[in-house]
Design a protein around this motif. Sequence first.
Motif, PDB file in Angstrom:
ATOM      1  N   LEU A  42       0.810  -1.216   0.000  1.00  0.00           N
ATOM      2  CA  LEU A  42       0.000   0.000   0.000  1.00  0.00           C
ATOM      3  C   LEU A  42       0.846   1.270   0.000  1.00  0.00           C
ATOM      4  N   GLY A  43       2.154   1.126   0.069  1.00  0.00           N
ATOM      5  CA  GLY A  43       3.044   2.286   0.005  1.00  0.00           C
ATOM      6  C   GLY A  43       3.012   3.160   1.247  1.00  0.00           C
ATOM      7  N   TRP A  44       2.777   2.553   2.418  1.00  0.00           N
ATOM      8  CA  TRP A  44       2.716   3.322   3.650  1.00  0.00           C
ATOM      9  C   TRP A  44       4.110   3.726   4.095  1.00  0.00           C
ATOM     10  N   ARG A  45       4.200   4.932   4.601  1.00  0.00           N
ATOM     11  CA  ARG A  45       5.443   5.400   5.208  1.00  0.00           C
ATOM     12  C   ARG A  45       5.497   4.929   6.655  1.00  0.00           C
ATOM     13  N   PHE A  46       6.639   5.134   7.274  1.00  0.00           N
ATOM     14  CA  PHE A  46       6.858   4.661   8.641  1.00  0.00           C
ATOM     15  C   PHE A  46       5.816   5.233   9.604  1.00  0.00           C
ATOM     16  N   GLY A  47       5.506   6.512   9.476  1.00  0.00           N
ATOM     17  CA  GLY A  47       4.532   7.142  10.372  1.00  0.00           C
ATOM     18  C   GLY A  47       3.143   6.535  10.267  1.00  0.00           C
ATOM     19  N   THR A  48       2.738   6.179   9.070  1.00  0.00           N
ATOM     20  CA  THR A  48       1.428   5.557   8.873  1.00  0.00           C
ATOM     21  C   THR A  48       1.393   4.178   9.511  1.00  0.00           C
ATOM     22  N   VAL A  49       2.482   3.435   9.377  1.00  0.00           N
ATOM     23  CA  VAL A  49       2.555   2.105   9.986  1.00  0.00           C
ATOM     24  C   VAL A  49       2.490   2.225  11.508  1.00  0.00           C
ATOM     25  N   VAL A  50       3.220   3.179  12.060  1.00  0.00           N
ATOM     26  CA  VAL A  50       3.202   3.375  13.516  1.00  0.00           C
ATOM     27  C   VAL A  50       1.802   3.763  13.984  1.00  0.00           C
ATOM     28  N   MET A  51       1.138   4.653  13.251  1.00  0.00           N
ATOM     29  CA  MET A  51      -0.232   5.025  13.615  1.00  0.00           C
ATOM     30  C   MET A  51      -1.166   3.821  13.565  1.00  0.00           C
ATOM     31  N   ALA A  52      -1.023   2.989  12.545  1.00  0.00           N
ATOM     32  CA  ALA A  52      -1.866   1.800  12.420  1.00  0.00           C
ATOM     33  C   ALA A  52      -1.634   0.845  13.584  1.00  0.00           C
ATOM     34  N   LEU A  53      -0.380   0.672  13.965  1.00  0.00           N
ATOM     35  CA  LEU A  53      -0.077  -0.227  15.080  1.00  0.00           C
ATOM     36  C   LEU A  53      -0.554   0.345  16.407  1.00  0.00           C
ATOM     37  N   LEU A  54      -0.395   1.641  16.610  1.00  0.00           N
ATOM     38  CA  LEU A  54      -0.876   2.267  17.845  1.00  0.00           C
ATOM     39  C   LEU A  54      -2.403   2.252  17.927  1.00  0.00           C
ATOM     40  N   ALA A  55      -3.068   2.234  16.785  1.00  0.00           N
ATOM     41  CA  ALA A  55      -4.530   2.203  16.766  1.00  0.00           C
ATOM     42  C   ALA A  55      -5.074   0.896  17.340  1.00  0.00           C
ATOM     43  N   ALA A  56      -4.249  -0.124  17.432  1.00  0.00           N
ATOM     44  CA  ALA A  56      -4.709  -1.401  17.966  1.00  0.00           C
ATOM     45  C   ALA A  56      -4.837  -1.381  19.487  1.00  0.00           C
ATOM     46  N   ILE A  57      -4.317  -0.358  20.132  1.00  0.00           N
ATOM     47  CA  ILE A  57      -4.313  -0.349  21.600  1.00  0.00           C
ATOM     48  C   ILE A  57      -5.636   0.159  22.184  1.00  0.00           C
ATOM     49  N   PRO A  58      -6.108   1.368  21.853  1.00  0.00           N
ATOM     50  CA  PRO A  58      -7.398   1.800  22.431  1.00  0.00           C
ATOM     51  C   PRO A  58      -8.565   1.094  21.745  1.00  0.00           C
ATOM     52  N   PRO A  59      -9.643   0.881  22.479  1.00  0.00           N
ATOM     53  CA  PRO A  59     -10.813   0.211  21.876  1.00  0.00           C
ATOM     54  C   PRO A  59     -11.359   0.980  20.668  1.00  0.00           C
ATOM     55  N   LEU A  60     -11.665   0.253  19.618  1.00  0.00           N
ATOM     56  CA  LEU A  60     -12.304   0.734  18.388  1.00  0.00           C
ATOM     57  C   LEU A  60     -11.434   1.650  17.532  1.00  0.00           C
ATOM     58  N   PHE A  61     -10.196   1.894  17.896  1.00  0.00           N
ATOM     59  CA  PHE A  61      -9.357   2.799  17.109  1.00  0.00           C
ATOM     60  C   PHE A  61      -8.908   2.179  15.796  1.00  0.00           C
ATOM     61  N   THR A  62      -8.913   0.846  15.701  1.00  0.00           N
ATOM     62  CA  THR A  62      -8.562   0.245  14.410  1.00  0.00           C
ATOM     63  C   THR A  62      -9.614   0.605  13.370  1.00  0.00           C
ATOM     64  N   TRP A  63     -10.855   0.666  13.788  1.00  0.00           N
ATOM     65  CA  TRP A  63     -11.932   1.063  12.878  1.00  0.00           C
ATOM     66  C   TRP A  63     -11.782   2.536  12.504  1.00  0.00           C
ATOM     67  N   LEU A  64     -11.462   3.374  13.475  1.00  0.00           N
ATOM     68  CA  LEU A  64     -11.240   4.794  13.185  1.00  0.00           C
ATOM     69  C   LEU A  64     -10.044   4.986  12.255  1.00  0.00           C
ATOM     70  N   PHE A  65      -8.974   4.220  12.484  1.00  0.00           N
ATOM     71  CA  PHE A  65      -7.815   4.318  11.598  1.00  0.00           C
ATOM     72  C   PHE A  65      -8.182   3.873  10.189  1.00  0.00           C
ATOM     73  N   GLU A  66      -8.947   2.807  10.074  1.00  0.00           N
ATOM     74  CA  GLU A  66      -9.368   2.311   8.760  1.00  0.00           C
ATOM     75  C   GLU A  66     -10.166   3.373   8.013  1.00  0.00           C
ATOM     76  N   LYS A  67     -11.072   4.040   8.705  1.00  0.00           N
ATOM     77  CA  LYS A  67     -11.870   5.111   8.076  1.00  0.00           C
ATOM     78  C   LYS A  67     -10.964   6.270   7.661  1.00  0.00           C
ATOM     79  N   TRP A  68     -10.036   6.642   8.527  1.00  0.00           N
ATOM     80  CA  TRP A  68      -9.104   7.733   8.219  1.00  0.00           C
ATOM     81  C   TRP A  68      -8.238   7.360   7.010  1.00  0.00           C
ATOM     82  N   ALA A  69      -7.709   6.134   7.022  1.00  0.00           N
ATOM     83  CA  ALA A  69      -6.843   5.685   5.929  1.00  0.00           C
ATOM     84  C   ALA A  69      -7.609   5.646   4.610  1.00  0.00           C
ATOM     85  N   LEU A  70      -8.870   5.241   4.647  1.00  0.00           N
ATOM     86  CA  LEU A  70      -9.680   5.197   3.432  1.00  0.00           C
ATOM     87  C   LEU A  70      -9.900   6.607   2.885  1.00  0.00           C
TER      88      LEU A  70
END
Length: 123
Positions: free
Chosen positions: A65-93
């Motif tokens: 997907l051509g993600w830079r380091f910062g995007t990968v870190v944000m995606a990984l950090l989104a897994a910690i708080p509840p429901l943030f993976t869904w918020l990250f997915e919406k933001w990334a889209l």
Amino acid sequence: MSNKAAVLFRVVAIAEAFSWTGLLVGMFLKYVVELGEGGVPVLGMVHGVLFVLYVVTTLAVARPLGWRFGTVVMALLAAIPPLFTWLFEKWALRRGKLDGPERLRHGGTGLFVRGGEDALAGA
């Protein structure tokens, strides 16, 4: 490849968010309402498996997907708080992060294109 990677990431991100929700409901039933286990052992295991799958999937799709380091870190950090993976997915889209580097040449998911026709003319 980037379209398949985007779909895989979206499915896993949303599944991980739902597993978080299920675990939180189970914990509420167990500790607040005091209805016994409330499914926490099963929901905890399901969430744990989906959490690991989300981390592995994030690392696997970052390159296609051509993600830079910062995007990968944000995606990984989104897994910690509840429901943030869904918020990250919406933001990334919305930001085009799920479209891949060839979005303008080969299509990609392309649901949200920033710059409209000017971006297409530059390709």
